[in-house]
Design a protein around this motif. Sequence first.
Motif, PDB file in Angstrom:
ATOM      1  N   CYS A   1     -11.408  85.858  67.278  1.00 23.27           N
ATOM      2  CA  CYS A   1     -11.404  84.475  67.568  1.00 23.27           C
ATOM      3  C   CYS A   1     -10.456  83.210  68.640  1.00 23.27           C
ATOM      4  CB  CYS A   1     -11.169  84.309  65.516  1.00 23.27           C
ATOM      5  SG  CYS A   1     -12.013  85.508  65.049  1.00 23.27           S
ATOM      6  N   ASP A   2      -9.282  83.553  68.610  1.00 19.01           N
ATOM      7  CA  ASP A   2      -8.262  83.086  69.020  1.00 19.01           C
ATOM      8  C   ASP A   2      -8.547  83.080  70.920  1.00 19.01           C
ATOM      9  OD1 ASP A   2      -5.933  83.263  67.976  1.00 19.01           O
ATOM     10  OD2 ASP A   2      -5.087  84.512  67.886  1.00 19.01           O
TER      11      ASP A   2
ATOM     12  N   TYR B   1     -11.260  79.994  69.878  1.00 18.29           N
ATOM     13  CA  TYR B   1     -11.078  78.723  70.348  1.00 18.29           C
ATOM     14  C   TYR B   1     -10.164  77.810  71.557  1.00 18.29           C
ATOM     15  CZ  TYR B   1      -7.596  75.900  68.329  1.00 18.29           C
ATOM     16  OH  TYR B   1      -7.152  74.311  68.152  1.00 18.29           O
TER      17      TYR B   1
ATOM     18  N   ASN C   1     -10.142  91.586  65.495  1.00 15.29           N
ATOM     19  CA  ASN C   1     -11.330  90.114  64.812  1.00 15.29           C
ATOM     20  C   ASN C   1     -10.345  89.290  65.813  1.00 15.29           C
ATOM     21  OD1 ASN C   1     -13.523  91.098  65.201  1.00 15.29           O
ATOM     22  ND2 ASN C   1     -12.726  91.644  62.798  1.00 15.29           N
ATOM     23  N   LYS C   2      -8.837  88.864  65.561  1.00 13.27           N
ATOM     24  CA  LYS C   2      -7.732  88.149  65.650  1.00 13.27           C
ATOM     25  C   LYS C   2      -7.705  87.877  66.401  1.00 13.27           C
ATOM     26  CE  LYS C   2      -3.390  85.933  64.968  1.00 13.27           C
ATOM     27  NZ  LYS C   2      -3.007  84.926  66.293  1.00 13.27           N
TER      28      LYS C   2
ATOM     29  N   LYS D   1     -16.509  86.032  61.001  1.00 13.23           N
ATOM     30  CA  LYS D   1     -16.558  86.579  61.410  1.00 13.23           C
ATOM     31  C   LYS D   1     -17.637  87.746  59.586  1.00 13.23           C
ATOM     32  CE  LYS D   1     -14.551  91.167  60.596  1.00 13.23           C
ATOM     33  NZ  LYS D   1     -15.943  91.924  60.875  1.00 13.23           N
TER      34      LYS D   1
ATOM     35  N   GLN E   1      -6.532  78.183  63.081  1.00 13.66           N
ATOM     36  CA  GLN E   1      -6.077  79.213  63.066  1.00 13.66           C
ATOM     37  C   GLN E   1      -5.540  79.806  62.383  1.00 13.66           C
ATOM     38  OE1 GLN E   1      -4.813  79.765  66.235  1.00 13.66           O
ATOM     39  NE2 GLN E   1      -4.509  82.016  65.333  1.00 13.66           N
TER      40      GLN E   1
ATOM     41  N   GLN F   1      -8.369  87.528  59.802  1.00 10.65           N
ATOM     42  CA  GLN F   1      -8.708  88.772  60.611  1.00 10.65           C
ATOM     43  C   GLN F   1      -8.014  89.517  60.736  1.00 10.65           C
ATOM     44  OE1 GLN F   1     -11.753  87.909  60.321  1.00 10.65           O
ATOM     45  NE2 GLN F   1     -11.128  85.496  59.464  1.00 10.65           N
TER      46      GLN F   1
ATOM     47  N   TYR G   1      -7.821  80.049  60.092  1.00 12.17           N
ATOM     48  CA  TYR G   1      -9.062  80.904  59.408  1.00 12.17           C
ATOM     49  C   TYR G   1      -8.636  82.494  60.896  1.00 12.17           C
ATOM     50  CZ  TYR G   1     -13.986  83.179  60.368  1.00 12.17           C
ATOM     51  OH  TYR G   1     -14.898  83.337  60.306  1.00 12.17           O
ATOM     52  N   ASN G   2      -8.216  82.202  61.910  1.00  8.80           N
ATOM     53  CA  ASN G   2      -8.023  83.123  62.625  1.00  8.80           C
ATOM     54  C   ASN G   2      -7.256  84.497  62.751  1.00  8.80           C
ATOM     55  OD1 ASN G   2      -9.808  81.889  64.294  1.00  8.80           O
ATOM     56  ND2 ASN G   2      -8.429  81.196  66.047  1.00  8.80           N
ATOM     57  N   ASN G   3      -6.158  83.951  62.032  1.00  6.46           N
ATOM     58  CA  ASN G   3      -4.647  84.461  61.160  1.00  6.46           C
ATOM     59  C   ASN G   3      -5.441  85.279  60.007  1.00  6.46           C
ATOM     60  OD1 ASN G   3      -2.570  83.763  63.630  1.00  6.46           O
ATOM     61  ND2 ASN G   3      -2.552  82.251  61.770  1.00  6.46           N
TER      62      ASN G   3
ATOM     63  N   THR H   1     -12.895  92.101  72.854  1.00  5.65           N
ATOM     64  CA  THR H   1     -12.250  90.437  73.834  1.00  5.65           C
ATOM     65  C   THR H   1     -12.550  90.915  74.576  1.00  5.65           C
ATOM     66  OG1 THR H   1     -10.040  91.385  74.214  1.00  5.65           O
ATOM     67  CG2 THR H   1      -9.942  90.230  72.242  1.00  5.65           C
TER      68      THR H   1
END
Length: 128
Positions: free
Chosen positions: A19-20, A23, A15-16, A56, A5, A11, A7-9, A92
């Motif tokens: 990634c979310d 995930y 991109n977050k 990324k 999380q 971006q 890592y995702n945060n 997304t």
Amino acid sequence: MNPIQDYNNSQTAENKAICDALYTIISKNLSEAENKIWHAHPVWFLDGNPIVGYSKLKDSVRLLFWSGQSFDEEELQNEGSFKAAEKRYTNTDQINEQDLKRWLEKGREIQWDYKNIVKRKGILIRLK
């Protein structure tokens, strides 16, 4: 804290979101897999063998399946000199959950032994 999380945060907003979404779908469909940050990126493992991860890139988020070249899926592009294949996302809306679920199932069923690739001096052996 959840390192993935984090890592995702880290971006950008777009991109977050990618990634979310990845995930959530991966965690739900590979619930038995161990996940961690590996070589600075989120990766899921079965019995110590890398199955899927994302990272990324400059202009996209890359979803990587270590054994993906063996999946026979035209949406996945070959990556590198071993058996990996990838799908890149810039939005997304491009994530097709049905495709991703099918690829994750194939990732569980079709595995090459990356865990022992160094021991075998770069030779990949099919596990399943």
